[in-house]
Design an enzyme around this catalytic site. Structure first.
Site, PDB file in Angstrom:
ATOM      1  N   GLY A  24       0.822  -1.214   0.000  1.00 57.47           N
ATOM      2  CA  GLY A  24       0.000   0.000   0.000  1.00 57.47           C
ATOM      3  C   GLY A  24       0.847   1.250   0.000  1.00 57.47           C
ATOM      4  N   GLY A  28      -1.546   7.324   0.811  1.00 56.55           N
ATOM      5  CA  GLY A  28      -2.016   7.282   2.189  1.00 56.55           C
ATOM      6  C   GLY A  28      -0.949   6.976   3.225  1.00 56.55           C
ATOM      7  N   ASP A  48       2.413  -2.160  -4.333  1.00 54.81           N
ATOM      8  CA  ASP A  48       1.045  -1.674  -4.521  1.00 54.81           C
ATOM      9  C   ASP A  48       0.589  -2.167  -5.889  1.00 54.81           C
ATOM     10  OD1 ASP A  48      -1.395  -0.095  -4.312  1.00 54.81           O
ATOM     11  OD2 ASP A  48      -0.301   1.191  -2.921  1.00 54.81           O
ATOM     12  N   ASP A  57      -1.306  -7.538  -7.011  1.00 53.25           N
ATOM     13  CA  ASP A  57      -2.708  -7.473  -6.610  1.00 53.25           C
ATOM     14  C   ASP A  57      -2.911  -8.469  -5.471  1.00 53.25           C
ATOM     15  OD1 ASP A  57      -5.427  -7.522  -6.271  1.00 53.25           O
ATOM     16  OD2 ASP A  57      -5.913  -7.899  -8.374  1.00 53.25           O
ATOM     17  N   LEU A  58      -3.030  -7.966  -4.250  1.00 53.26           N
ATOM     18  CA  LEU A  58      -3.118  -8.834  -3.085  1.00 53.26           C
ATOM     19  C   LEU A  58      -4.499  -9.452  -2.887  1.00 53.26           C
ATOM     20  CD1 LEU A  58      -0.934  -6.863  -0.520  1.00 53.26           C
ATOM     21  CD2 LEU A  58      -0.297  -8.740  -2.047  1.00 53.26           C
ATOM     22  N   GLY A  87      -4.906  -1.784   1.742  1.00 51.82           N
ATOM     23  CA  GLY A  87      -6.287  -2.040   2.118  1.00 51.82           C
ATOM     24  C   GLY A  87      -7.247  -1.251   1.263  1.00 51.82           C
ATOM     25  N   TYR A 167     -16.098  -4.629   5.787  1.00 49.49           N
ATOM     26  CA  TYR A 167     -14.821  -3.999   6.115  1.00 49.49           C
ATOM     27  C   TYR A 167     -14.447  -4.266   7.574  1.00 49.49           C
ATOM     28  CZ  TYR A 167     -11.348  -0.290   6.838  1.00 49.49           C
ATOM     29  OH  TYR A 167     -10.213   0.401   7.158  1.00 49.49           O
TER      30      TYR A 167
END
Length: 273
Positions: A24, A28, A48, A57-58, A87, A167
């Site tokens: 990520g 952010g 990322d 791509d996780l 996330g 979430y």
């Protein structure tokens, strides 16, 4: 004449420099943390979907395998710290794939590289949403490592109008996994502190749509009350991740450390773990 202290300082700097992998890292909290660590002389391998050292791509098994392979290659077979920050927040089962299975796969897949590192540390970015209602079927399926069942449970929650629990359930499962794994032989037994953090509302690309919509913002403020200084900035979260993954952290493990402007204290009052 050469200053003999200069060589000693250079050696000390080399010894202090660490190799981090951050998922990520393109935006952010992940980007802010990568910038902070890089500015302090550490090497950061960013991962990322794009615009980083590793594009992975996780949400997929292939992406998780690619991350592990690329990290081993770029890290030379070792890492000193891993921050699983990637996330998403979507009313879709993919949220469970990324936020729970992707994060757990990052930590387990890179653990052998940490075991070869110096003063290894690991942190997952959970959320203050771990305090919100969760769907037991999603959580238990994640903890049982049954991705198909977790996705099916998430889809069922959405169909019955409980999409907001997807979430929270993914982050809840991640936090429970961290607490369970942290004291195991694979982590504590190997001398690797493993923690999670629980941010409140942080101004990131992911939270921007929520913050900019007055109706959604009012709901979010009620769900995540932050009496101390209101919403946070990614740069205010980075120092906490810096400490938890530093050699100075010798005994903090298995914790969900809230950085939420007081939301946890408001929501749970005097209750503690």
């Amino acid at each position: 004449m050469t200053d003999p202290s200069r060589g000693q300082q250079d050696r000390s700097a080399d010894q202090a420099a660490r190799t981090y992998l951050i998922t990520g890292a393109a935006s952010g909290i992940g980007r802010a943390t990568a910038r902070r660590l890089s500015a302090r002389g550490h090497r950061v391998i960013g991962a990322d979907l794009k615009d980083t050292d590793i594009g992975a791509d996780l949400s997929t098994a292939e992406g998780r395998a690619l991350l592990a392979e690329a990290a081993a290659d770029l890290g030379g077979g070792r890492l000193d710290a891993v921050i699983a920050c990637a996330g998403i927040a979507a009313y879709d089962p993919v949220t469970v794939r990324v936020n729970a299975f992707g994060a757990i796969a990052t930590l387990t897949g890179l653990r052998p590289l940490l075991a070869a590192g110096r003063d290894p540390r690991a942190v997952a970015v959970a959320s203050v949403a771990v305090l919100h209602p969760a769907d037991p079927a999603i959580v238990e399926a994640v903890l049982a490592d049954d991705e198909a069942a977790a996705v099916a449970a998430a889809r069922a929650a959405i169909e019955r109008g409980e999409e907001q629990r997807v979430y929270a359930s993914a982050k809840h499962a991640l936090a429970r996994w961290v607490r369970r794994a942290a004291v195991s032989d694979a982590w504590a037994g190997a001398g690797i502190p493993l923690n999670a953090i629980g941010p409140g509302i942080i101004r990131t690309p992911m939270s921007r749509p929520m913050i900019e919509d007055p109706e959604i913002r009012a709901i979010a403020d009620a769900a995540v009350p932050m009496p101390l200084n209101g919403y946070g900035e990614p740069e205010q979260v980075a120092p906490l991740l810096d400490f938890l993954t530093s050699p100075e952290n010798t005994h903090v493990t298995g914790q969900v450390v809230f950085i939420d402007g007081g939301a946890d204290a408001v929501l749970r009052g005097e209750l503690s773990w």
